[in-house]
Design a protein around this motif. Structure first.
Motif, mmCIF file in Angstrom:
data_model
loop_
_atom_site.group_PDB
_atom_site.id
_atom_site.type_symbol
_atom_site.label_atom_id
_atom_site.label_comp_id
_atom_site.label_asym_id
_atom_site.label_seq_id
_atom_site.Cartn_x
_atom_site.Cartn_y
_atom_site.Cartn_z
ATOM 1 N N PRO A 1 -13.078 31.614 22.668
ATOM 2 C CA PRO A 1 -11.774 31.958 22.085
ATOM 3 C C PRO A 1 -11.747 31.606 20.597
ATOM 4 O O PRO A 1 -12.474 30.719 20.139
ATOM 5 N N SER A 2 -10.899 32.300 19.853
ATOM 6 C CA SER A 2 -10.888 32.123 18.395
ATOM 7 C C SER A 2 -9.489 31.767 17.903
ATOM 8 O O SER A 2 -8.478 32.147 18.497
ATOM 9 N N LEU A 3 -9.485 31.029 16.794
ATOM 10 C CA LEU A 3 -8.239 30.652 16.117
ATOM 11 C C LEU A 3 -8.531 30.565 14.627
ATOM 12 O O LEU A 3 -9.448 29.852 14.206
ATOM 13 N N ASN A 4 -7.769 31.284 13.835
ATOM 14 C CA ASN A 4 -7.899 31.243 12.379
ATOM 15 C C ASN A 4 -6.497 31.158 11.777
ATOM 16 O O ASN A 4 -5.630 31.987 12.093
ATOM 17 N N ALA A 5 -6.297 30.154 10.957
ATOM 18 C CA ALA A 5 -4.979 29.949 10.353
ATOM 19 C C ALA A 5 -5.142 29.413 8.940
ATOM 20 O O ALA A 5 -6.117 28.717 8.624
ATOM 21 N N ILE A 6 -4.182 29.754 8.099
ATOM 22 C CA ILE A 6 -4.105 29.214 6.740
ATOM 23 C C ILE A 6 -2.751 28.531 6.601
ATOM 24 O O ILE A 6 -1.703 29.165 6.786
ATOM 25 N N LEU A 7 -2.791 27.242 6.288
ATOM 26 C CA LEU A 7 -1.572 26.448 6.138
ATOM 27 C C LEU A 7 -1.434 26.006 4.691
ATOM 28 O O LEU A 7 -2.431 25.699 4.022
ATOM 29 N N VAL A 8 -0.213 25.978 4.203
ATOM 30 C CA VAL A 8 0.079 25.444 2.871
ATOM 31 C C VAL A 8 1.001 24.237 3.043
ATOM 32 O O VAL A 8 1.886 24.233 3.903
ATOM 33 N N ALA A 9 0.762 23.220 2.224
ATOM 34 C CA ALA A 9 1.539 21.986 2.363
ATOM 35 C C ALA A 9 1.566 21.240 1.038
ATOM 36 O O ALA A 9 0.789 21.530 0.114
ATOM 37 N N ASN A 10 2.473 20.286 0.957
ATOM 38 C CA ASN A 10 2.552 19.373 -0.183
ATOM 39 C C ASN A 10 2.038 18.005 0.242
ATOM 40 O O ASN A 10 2.385 17.513 1.318
ATOM 41 N N VAL A 11 1.233 17.417 -0.603
ATOM 42 C CA VAL A 11 0.768 16.050 -0.377
ATOM 43 C C VAL A 11 1.629 15.127 -1.232
ATOM 44 O O VAL A 11 1.695 15.281 -2.455
ATOM 45 N N SER A 12 2.309 14.189 -0.595
ATOM 46 C CA SER A 12 3.204 13.281 -1.310
ATOM 47 C C SER A 12 2.758 11.840 -1.119
ATOM 48 O O SER A 12 2.138 11.485 -0.113
ATOM 49 N N VAL A 13 3.094 11.009 -2.105
ATOM 50 C CA VAL A 13 2.791 9.580 -2.070
ATOM 51 C C VAL A 13 4.079 8.821 -2.352
ATOM 52 O O VAL A 13 4.747 9.077 -3.357
ATOM 53 N N LYS A 14 4.416 7.892 -1.469
ATOM 54 C CA LYS A 14 5.592 7.041 -1.651
ATOM 55 C C LYS A 14 5.132 5.686 -2.166
ATOM 56 O O LYS A 14 4.453 4.937 -1.465
ATOM 57 N N THR B 1 0.841 -1.195 0.000
ATOM 58 C CA THR B 1 0.000 0.000 0.000
ATOM 59 C C THR B 1 0.879 1.249 0.000
ATOM 60 O O THR B 1 1.743 1.396 0.871
ATOM 61 N N PRO B 2 0.711 2.146 -0.967
ATOM 62 C CA PRO B 2 1.501 3.386 -0.978
ATOM 63 C C PRO B 2 1.245 4.216 0.281
ATOM 64 O O PRO B 2 0.184 4.129 0.906
ATOM 65 N N ARG B 3 2.224 5.037 0.635
ATOM 66 C CA ARG B 3 2.134 5.862 1.838
ATOM 67 C C ARG B 3 1.796 7.297 1.457
ATOM 68 O O ARG B 3 2.485 7.931 0.651
ATOM 69 N N LEU B 4 0.727 7.807 2.049
ATOM 70 C CA LEU B 4 0.262 9.175 1.809
ATOM 71 C C LEU B 4 0.689 10.042 2.987
ATOM 72 O O LEU B 4 0.402 9.722 4.144
ATOM 73 N N ARG B 5 1.367 11.165 2.682
ATOM 74 C CA ARG B 5 1.908 12.005 3.745
ATOM 75 C C ARG B 5 1.789 13.484 3.392
ATOM 76 O O ARG B 5 1.708 13.859 2.215
ATOM 77 N N LEU B 6 1.803 14.323 4.453
ATOM 78 C CA LEU B 6 1.930 15.771 4.299
ATOM 79 C C LEU B 6 3.401 16.143 4.428
ATOM 80 O O LEU B 6 4.112 15.612 5.280
ATOM 81 N N ALA B 7 3.851 17.054 3.601
ATOM 82 C CA ALA B 7 5.251 17.479 3.643
ATOM 83 C C ALA B 7 5.329 18.988 3.442
ATOM 84 O O ALA B 7 4.458 19.597 2.812
ATOM 85 N N ASP B 8 6.392 19.570 3.982
ATOM 86 C CA ASP B 8 6.669 21.005 3.802
ATOM 87 C C ASP B 8 5.476 21.868 4.220
ATOM 88 O O ASP B 8 5.025 22.755 3.480
ATOM 89 N N VAL B 9 4.964 21.623 5.416
ATOM 90 C CA VAL B 9 3.833 22.403 5.930
ATOM 91 C C VAL B 9 4.354 23.745 6.444
ATOM 92 O O VAL B 9 5.331 23.799 7.197
ATOM 93 N N ALA B 10 3.705 24.819 6.045
ATOM 94 C CA ALA B 10 4.112 26.166 6.463
ATOM 95 C C ALA B 10 2.869 26.985 6.794
ATOM 96 O O ALA B 10 1.770 26.724 6.291
ATOM 97 N N VAL C 1 1.916 14.887 -5.035
ATOM 98 C CA VAL C 1 0.612 14.804 -5.680
ATOM 99 C C VAL C 1 0.085 16.192 -6.011
ATOM 100 O O VAL C 1 -0.329 16.476 -7.133
ATOM 101 N N MET C 2 0.111 17.088 -5.034
ATOM 102 C CA MET C 2 -0.431 18.426 -5.245
ATOM 103 C C MET C 2 -0.075 19.318 -4.063
ATOM 104 O O MET C 2 0.337 18.847 -3.000
ATOM 105 N N ASN C 3 -0.216 20.617 -4.284
ATOM 106 C CA ASN C 3 -0.119 21.599 -3.208
ATOM 107 C C ASN C 3 -1.518 21.859 -2.662
ATOM 108 O O ASN C 3 -2.474 22.003 -3.432
#
Length: 222
Positions: A92-105, A70-79, A148-150
Protein backbone atom coordinates in the motif's frame (compact mmCIF):
# COMPACT_ATOMS: atom_id res chain seq x y z
CA UNK A 1 37.28 38.30 140.09
CA UNK A 2 37.72 38.11 136.39
CA UNK A 3 34.09 37.22 135.96
CA UNK A 4 32.92 40.38 137.67
CA UNK A 5 35.25 42.57 135.58
CA UNK A 6 33.96 41.03 132.40
CA UNK A 7 30.39 41.66 133.41
CA UNK A 8 31.14 45.31 134.17
CA UNK A 9 32.80 45.95 130.78
CA UNK A 10 30.64 44.42 128.01
CA UNK A 11 32.12 44.02 124.52
CA UNK A 12 31.50 46.81 122.02
CA UNK A 13 29.01 45.95 119.23
CA UNK A 14 30.54 44.87 115.92
CA UNK A 15 30.44 47.36 113.02
CA UNK A 16 28.53 46.29 109.93
CA UNK A 17 29.91 47.09 106.47
CA UNK A 18 27.64 47.18 103.43
CA UNK A 19 28.45 45.73 99.99
CA UNK A 20 30.69 47.82 97.85
CA UNK A 21 28.16 47.99 95.00
CA UNK A 22 25.53 49.32 97.38
CA UNK A 23 27.78 51.90 98.94
CA UNK A 24 29.19 53.19 95.64
CA UNK A 25 26.16 52.72 93.31
CA UNK A 26 25.29 56.00 91.58
CA UNK A 27 22.06 57.60 92.59
CA UNK A 28 19.49 58.49 89.92
CA UNK A 29 19.26 57.43 86.18
CA UNK A 30 22.35 56.59 84.14
CA UNK A 31 23.74 59.37 81.98
CA UNK A 32 22.92 59.09 78.23
CA UNK A 33 25.47 57.66 75.82
CA UNK A 34 27.69 60.13 74.05
CA UNK A 35 26.40 61.41 70.69
CA UNK A 36 29.25 59.82 68.73
CA UNK A 37 28.51 56.40 70.19
CA UNK A 38 24.82 56.71 69.28
CA UNK A 39 25.69 57.65 65.72
CA UNK A 40 28.03 54.66 65.44
CA UNK A 41 25.26 52.32 66.65
CA UNK A 42 22.81 53.70 64.08
CA UNK A 43 25.36 53.36 61.28
CA UNK A 44 25.97 49.74 62.23
CA UNK A 45 22.22 49.00 62.12
CA UNK A 46 21.86 50.70 58.72
CA UNK A 47 24.80 48.77 57.28
CA UNK A 48 23.42 45.48 58.58
CA UNK A 49 19.99 46.27 57.09
CA UNK A 50 21.58 47.17 53.74
CA UNK A 51 23.47 43.86 53.68
CA UNK A 52 20.25 41.93 54.38
CA UNK A 53 18.42 43.73 51.55
CA UNK A 54 21.29 43.10 49.13
CA UNK A 55 21.33 39.41 50.05
CA UNK A 56 17.57 39.16 49.45
CA UNK A 57 17.86 40.89 46.06
CA UNK A 58 20.73 38.60 45.05
CA UNK A 59 18.69 35.55 46.03
CA UNK A 60 15.71 36.71 43.95
CA UNK A 61 17.94 37.41 40.95
CA UNK A 62 19.58 34.00 41.25
CA UNK A 63 16.25 32.16 41.50
CA UNK A 64 14.28 34.11 38.89
CA UNK A 65 16.51 35.97 36.47
CA UNK A 66 19.70 33.92 36.17
CA UNK A 67 17.94 30.54 36.27
CA UNK A 68 17.75 29.19 32.72
CA UNK A 69 14.98 26.94 31.45
CA UNK A 70 15.15 24.85 28.30
CA UNK A 71 13.12 26.50 25.50
CA UNK A 72 10.21 24.50 24.07
CA UNK A 73 10.31 23.50 20.40
CA UNK A 74 6.93 22.80 18.81
CA UNK A 75 5.10 22.36 15.50
CA UNK A 76 2.21 24.74 14.92
CA UNK A 77 -0.39 25.40 12.22
CA UNK A 78 0.14 22.06 10.45
CA UNK A 79 -1.87 21.78 7.22
CA UNK A 80 -2.14 19.27 4.38
CA UNK A 81 -0.98 20.56 1.01
CA UNK A 82 -1.53 17.32 -0.89
CA UNK A 83 -2.49 13.77 0.07
CA UNK A 84 -2.66 10.58 -2.01
CA UNK A 85 -3.08 7.04 -0.75
CA UNK A 86 -3.98 3.59 -2.04
CA UNK A 87 -4.63 0.61 0.20
CA UNK A 88 -5.21 -1.87 -2.65
CA UNK A 89 -1.74 -1.80 -4.15
CA UNK A 90 1.00 -4.13 -3.01
CA UNK A 91 2.53 -2.71 -0.95
CA UNK A 92 0.00 0.00 0.00
CA UNK A 93 1.12 3.57 -0.67
CA UNK A 94 0.85 6.92 1.07
CA UNK A 95 2.23 10.23 -0.19
CA UNK A 96 1.55 13.53 1.54
CA UNK A 97 3.01 17.03 1.70
CA UNK A 98 2.51 18.92 4.96
CA UNK A 99 3.30 22.55 5.71
CA UNK A 100 3.85 23.77 9.25
CA UNK A 101 5.42 26.45 11.42
CA UNK A 102 8.23 25.62 13.81
CA UNK A 103 7.97 27.74 16.96
CA UNK A 104 10.17 28.14 20.03
CA UNK A 105 8.86 29.32 23.40
CA UNK A 106 11.63 31.05 25.35
CA UNK A 107 10.73 31.89 28.98
CA UNK A 108 14.20 33.10 29.92
CA UNK A 109 15.44 36.66 30.46
CA UNK A 110 18.01 36.19 27.70
CA UNK A 111 17.71 35.53 23.97
CA UNK A 112 17.98 31.96 22.66
CA UNK A 113 20.38 31.62 19.71
CA UNK A 114 20.80 28.44 17.69
CA UNK A 115 22.93 27.50 14.70
CA UNK A 116 22.51 25.28 11.66
CA UNK A 117 22.78 21.54 12.06
CA UNK A 118 19.39 20.65 13.53
CA UNK A 119 16.70 18.89 11.53
CA UNK A 120 13.22 17.38 11.79
CA UNK A 121 12.80 13.68 11.12
CA UNK A 122 9.50 12.03 10.12
CA UNK A 123 8.76 8.55 11.47
CA UNK A 124 5.96 6.03 11.03
CA UNK A 125 5.74 2.90 13.20
CA UNK A 126 9.32 3.46 14.31
CA UNK A 127 10.69 3.75 10.75
CA UNK A 128 11.63 6.83 8.69
CA UNK A 129 8.95 7.78 6.19
CA UNK A 130 10.46 10.91 4.67
CA UNK A 131 13.54 13.06 4.32
CA UNK A 132 14.90 15.09 7.19
CA UNK A 133 13.90 18.75 7.18
CA UNK A 134 16.79 21.09 8.16
CA UNK A 135 16.19 23.92 10.65
CA UNK A 136 17.94 27.16 9.82
CA UNK A 137 19.90 29.19 12.35
CA UNK A 138 17.93 31.84 14.18
CA UNK A 139 17.22 33.76 17.36
CA UNK A 140 14.24 34.03 19.71
CA UNK A 141 14.29 37.05 21.98
CA UNK A 142 13.82 36.89 25.74
CA UNK A 143 10.39 36.10 27.21
CA UNK A 144 8.92 35.48 23.78
CA UNK A 145 7.42 32.74 21.62
CA UNK A 146 8.80 33.12 18.12
CA UNK A 147 8.21 31.41 14.80
CA UNK A 148 11.53 29.96 13.72
CA UNK A 149 10.64 29.03 10.15
CA UNK A 150 8.08 27.51 7.81
CA UNK A 151 8.79 23.89 6.93
CA UNK A 152 7.53 21.48 4.30
CA UNK A 153 7.30 17.86 5.45
CA UNK A 154 7.07 15.12 2.84
CA UNK A 155 5.60 11.75 3.80
CA UNK A 156 6.52 8.93 1.40
CA UNK A 157 5.69 5.30 2.00
CA UNK A 158 8.48 4.33 -0.41
CA UNK A 159 10.83 4.81 2.55
CA UNK A 160 9.13 1.94 4.36
CA UNK A 161 9.96 -1.68 3.82
CA UNK A 162 7.37 -3.86 2.12
CA UNK A 163 6.74 -5.82 5.33
CA UNK A 164 6.15 -2.67 7.42
CA UNK A 165 3.83 -1.19 4.81
CA UNK A 166 1.87 -4.42 4.47
CA UNK A 167 1.61 -4.99 8.23
CA UNK A 168 0.94 -1.49 9.62
CA UNK A 169 0.13 0.93 6.83
CA UNK A 170 -2.50 -1.25 5.18
CA UNK A 171 -4.63 -1.35 8.35
CA UNK A 172 -4.28 2.40 9.02
CA UNK A 173 -5.27 3.26 5.45
CA UNK A 174 -8.36 1.10 5.78
CA UNK A 175 -9.31 2.82 9.05
CA UNK A 176 -9.00 6.27 7.47
CA UNK A 177 -6.46 7.59 10.02
CA UNK A 178 -2.66 7.57 9.75
CA UNK A 179 -0.40 8.88 12.53
CA UNK A 180 3.15 10.03 11.85
CA UNK A 181 5.66 11.38 14.37
CA UNK A 182 8.18 14.19 14.06
CA UNK A 183 11.35 14.48 16.13
CA UNK A 184 13.92 17.25 16.42
CA UNK A 185 16.69 18.48 18.72
CA UNK A 186 17.57 22.17 18.61
CA UNK A 187 20.90 23.08 20.21
CA UNK A 188 21.56 26.67 21.20
CA UNK A 189 22.79 29.03 23.89
CA UNK A 190 21.23 31.59 26.21
CA UNK A 191 23.10 34.62 27.59
CA UNK A 192 21.81 36.17 30.82
CA UNK A 193 23.85 38.95 32.47
CA UNK A 194 27.00 37.84 30.70
CA UNK A 195 26.53 34.20 31.70
CA UNK A 196 26.19 31.78 28.76
CA UNK A 197 24.21 28.58 29.23
CA UNK A 198 23.82 25.91 26.55
CA UNK A 199 20.50 24.16 26.17
CA UNK A 200 19.03 21.53 23.82
CA UNK A 201 15.32 21.73 23.05
CA UNK A 202 13.72 18.44 22.00
CA UNK A 203 10.51 18.02 20.03
CA UNK A 204 8.25 14.98 19.81
CA UNK A 205 4.99 15.64 17.97
CA UNK A 206 2.36 13.26 16.63
CA UNK A 207 0.37 14.29 13.55
CA UNK A 208 -2.88 12.46 12.83
CA UNK A 209 -3.92 12.56 9.17
CA UNK A 210 -7.59 12.17 8.35
CA UNK A 211 -7.63 10.43 4.97
CA UNK A 212 -11.34 10.94 4.39
CA UNK A 213 -11.17 14.74 4.65
CA UNK A 214 -7.51 15.08 3.57
CA UNK A 215 -6.80 17.20 6.64
CA UNK A 216 -4.94 17.15 9.94
CA UNK A 217 -7.11 15.65 12.67
CA UNK A 218 -4.84 16.80 15.53
CA UNK A 219 -1.26 17.59 16.51
CA UNK A 220 0.05 16.55 19.93
CA UNK A 221 3.49 17.52 21.18
CA UNK A 222 5.25 16.35 24.33
Amino acid sequence: MNTEENQGNPLAPARLYGWSDVEFAPKGPLPPLPRKRRRASKCFVYILLWLVVQAAISLVVALVVIRVETPRLRLADVAVKSLRHDSFTSPPSLNAILVANVSVKNKNFGAFRFNNGSSISVVYAGHPIGERVPIEAGRVRARHTGKVMNVTIQVKSDWLGADVAAKNLSGDLSSGMVRVSTYASLRGRIRVWGIVRRRTSDMNCTIALNLNSSSVQYVRCT
